[in-house]
Scaffold this active site. Structure first.
Site, PDB file in Angstrom:
ATOM      1  N   LYS A 110       0.846  -1.203   0.000  1.00 44.79           N
ATOM      2  CA  LYS A 110       0.000   0.000   0.000  1.00 44.79           C
ATOM      3  C   LYS A 110       0.881   1.253   0.000  1.00 44.79           C
ATOM      4  O   LYS A 110       1.908   1.285   0.691  1.00 44.79           O
ATOM      5  CB  LYS A 110      -0.874  -0.030   1.259  1.00 44.79           C
ATOM      6  CG  LYS A 110      -1.892   1.101   1.378  1.00 44.79           C
ATOM      7  CD  LYS A 110      -2.773   0.901   2.617  1.00 44.79           C
ATOM      8  CE  LYS A 110      -3.885   1.917   2.719  1.00 44.79           C
ATOM      9  NZ  LYS A 110      -4.803   1.673   3.860  1.00 44.79           N
TER      10      LYS A 110
ATOM     11  N   SER B 206      -9.809   1.510   2.811  1.00 46.58           N
ATOM     12  CA  SER B 206      -8.945   2.295   1.960  1.00 46.58           C
ATOM     13  C   SER B 206      -7.885   1.476   1.242  1.00 46.58           C
ATOM     14  O   SER B 206      -7.321   1.939   0.260  1.00 46.58           O
ATOM     15  CB  SER B 206      -8.257   3.373   2.784  1.00 46.58           C
ATOM     16  OG  SER B 206      -7.403   2.787   3.758  1.00 46.58           O
TER      17      SER B 206
ATOM     18  N   SER C  92      -9.962  -0.782   7.113  1.00 43.82           N
ATOM     19  CA  SER C  92      -9.374  -0.699   5.769  1.00 43.82           C
ATOM     20  C   SER C  92      -8.611  -1.917   5.287  1.00 43.82           C
ATOM     21  O   SER C  92      -8.230  -1.970   4.121  1.00 43.82           O
ATOM     22  CB  SER C  92      -8.470   0.518   5.666  1.00 43.82           C
ATOM     23  OG  SER C  92      -9.254   1.647   5.437  1.00 43.82           O
TER      24      SER C  92
HETATM   25  N1  GLN Z   1     -13.452   3.637   6.137  1.00 46.39           N
HETATM   26  C1  GLN Z   1     -12.884   4.158   7.348  1.00 46.39           C
HETATM   27  C2  GLN Z   1     -12.589   5.619   7.207  1.00 46.39           C
HETATM   28  O1  GLN Z   1     -12.782   6.151   6.147  1.00 46.39           O
HETATM   29  C3  GLN Z   1     -11.668   3.380   7.731  1.00 46.39           C
HETATM   30  C4  GLN Z   1     -10.449   3.755   6.997  1.00 46.39           C
HETATM   31  C5  GLN Z   1      -9.248   2.999   7.443  1.00 46.39           C
HETATM   32  O2  GLN Z   1      -9.345   1.991   8.132  1.00 46.39           O
HETATM   33  N2  GLN Z   1      -8.094   3.515   7.069  1.00 46.39           N
HETATM   34  O3  GLN Z   1     -12.183   6.256   8.139  1.00 46.39           O
END
Ligand code: GLN
Length: 485
Positions: free
Chosen positions: A76, A151, A175
């Protein structure tokens, strides 16, 4: 021998160790497939040329005692990689080349792995669909119209699409687990403090954790074993006795007590998710475990709590991007004007929304009402888990309240997007480990995941439960290779 990119990490490691394959063979195969994957938009930066050079070098003098001997891995783009552009999916870091390496990626290279490239993600890891990336959205290898989740959407797409044997993502509120669930792969969010946060672009520091994403549980255990380490460079890293997760993996879960929390049966949840959950309950029973109904009474407060705590920490972490110290700088008439233009032009809409929420809940008039209150509720959520773990060894829930949704379906409705995190955020708030495993398909053939939540530092236990369930589930991902011309 089956086609190289179809092999699991464990198989590839074995085949390289017993010299049936060279690192060059393996690296070439993944580069080849990755080069055909442009439509998925899973990569932000590729490092193919130097990956191949490294593979050749490895083959000349192979270290076959390492855990990831000559294995190419894409990661990532939130992990700082020395001398390789690291963008966090943002415009503001579009030209940022770190002079240092994150500890978790360093751990991977130290075990012989080779960097393939940097994978697309939501901007600063804020999102549930990989549509907030400055580099454009990622498509799911399952279906061109579907989001891969977020994400870590590029990571999920790359593993499910077999562009990399495994990867690492980050999970602040889901995420790793949510995109794993959407794309039919395995994703583990470790206990807070298990994997070092050093060199990871920060989103919400009290929630962020790196973790493995893989085709199966064994690969996930092996990669976790490599990345989890005590790191004095991260003050929240915890020095505890880490297991040899892959070696100690067992499918014997007889007598384990698995909690089924009634609060996860949320309004409007599709019947398919409920049915999947019931199947999961049957699977663990078939493995000799016992299920016990439990209550986590504060579950409904987890999402609002998360969407106060995470933006608060994000607004503070993102204060450093001012056009002076890092990345993009807009021209301004004076210093303040430059700051304002840099941040307005450099950050996307979702990131700006989080900064506004975060600064609001931290502002002097509202701090007590929102931020402090959220911290107290966070403790209650943690207490719920502590109470449950007096009776059970792990907890089984669905990973997400639906299967993958369509690209564009939720972009204009942030709250419905946030609701997707309903089953994953409590785990981050409580600092616990959670794993998502593919467990079935919905009527459209899209993957659905089940989540196993463990006690702190009990990764081995949830990996074992996942391993036992995986055998019973015998999931087959429906990848059509639609993107390959
Ligand atoms: N979808 C969640 C957010 O937008 C989690 C994102 C994440 O775990 N980085 O905050």
């Amino acid at each position: 021998m089956s086609e190289i990119t179809k092999q699991s990490l464990t198989e590839l490691v074995e085949n390289i160790k017993n010299k049936k394959l060279s690192s060059t063979d393996v690296t070439k195969a993944f580069i080849d497939r990755s080069e055909k994957s442009e439509e998925l938009n899973a990569y932000i930066t590729n490092d193919f040329t130097s990956a191949l050079e490294k593979a050749k070098k490895f083959d000349q003098k192979p270290n076959l005692d390492s855990k990831l001997p000559g294995i190419p891995i894409a990661v990532k783009d939130l992990f700082c990689t020395k001398d390789i552009k690291t963008t966090a999916g943002s415009k503001i870091l579009n030209n940022f080349v770190p002079t240092y390496e994150s500890t978790v990626t360093e751990n991977i290279w130290n075990e012989g792995a080779i960097l393939l490239g940097k994978l697309n993600c939501d901007e600063f890891a804020m999102g549930s669909s990989n549509e907030t990336s400055f580099f454009g959205n990622v498509q799911s290898p399952i279906d061109r119209n579907l989001v891969p989740g977020g994400s870590s959407g590029g990571s999920a797409s790359a593993v499910a699409g077999q562009l990399t044997p495994v990867t690492i993502g980050t999970d602040t509120g889901g995420s790793i687990r949510q995109p794993a669930s959407f794309t039919g792969i395995v994703g583990l969010k470790p206990t807070y403090g298990s994997c070092s946060r050093y060199g990871i672009v920060a989103f919400a520091s009290s929630l962020d954790q790196a973790g493995p994403m893989a085709q199966n549980v064994k690969d996930c255990a092996l990669l976790h074993e490599v990345i989890s380490s005590y790191d004095p460079k991260d003050s929240t890293s915890i020095d505890f006795n880490r297991n040899h997760y892959s070696k100690e993996l067992t499918n014997n879960i007889k007598g384990k007590k698995i909690g089924i929390p009634k609060e996860y049966r949320v309004d409007g949840m599709p019947k398919e998710i409920e049915d999947l959950w019931q199947k999961g309950i049957q699977y663990v029973k078939d493995c000799g475990a016992e299920t016990i109904d439990i209550s986590l009474p504060n579950t409904s407060y987890a999402l609002p709590t998360y969407y106060i705590v995470a933006p608060a920490e994000a607004s503070s972490n993102l204060a450093r991007y001012d056009g002076v110290k890092y990345g993009f700088r807009a021209k301004g008439e004076n210093l303040i004007d430059m700051y304002e233009k840099t941040r307005s032009e450099g950050f996307g809409a979702e990131v700006q929304r989080r900064i506004m929420i975060g600064t609001y809940v931290l502002s002097s008039g509202y701090y007590d009402a929102y931020y402090l209150k959220a911290q107290k509720v966070r403790k209650l959520i943690k207490n719920d888990f502590d109470e449950a773990y007096k009776k059970v060894d792990a907890i089984l829930t669905p990973s997400t309240p639906s299967s993958a949704f369509k690209i564009g379906e939720k972009t204009n409705d942030p709250v419905s997007m946030y609701l997707n995190d309903i089953f994953t955020v409590p785990v981050n708030l409580a600092g616990l480990p959670g794993i998502s495993i593919p467990a079935g398909h919905d009527s459209k053939g899209y993957p659905l995941g089940l989540q196993i939540i463990g006690k702190a530092f009990d990764e081995q236990n949830i990996l074992n439960i996942a391993y036992a369930m995986e055998e019973k589930i015998n999931f087959k991902n429906k990848i059509t290779d639609w993107w390959i011309k």
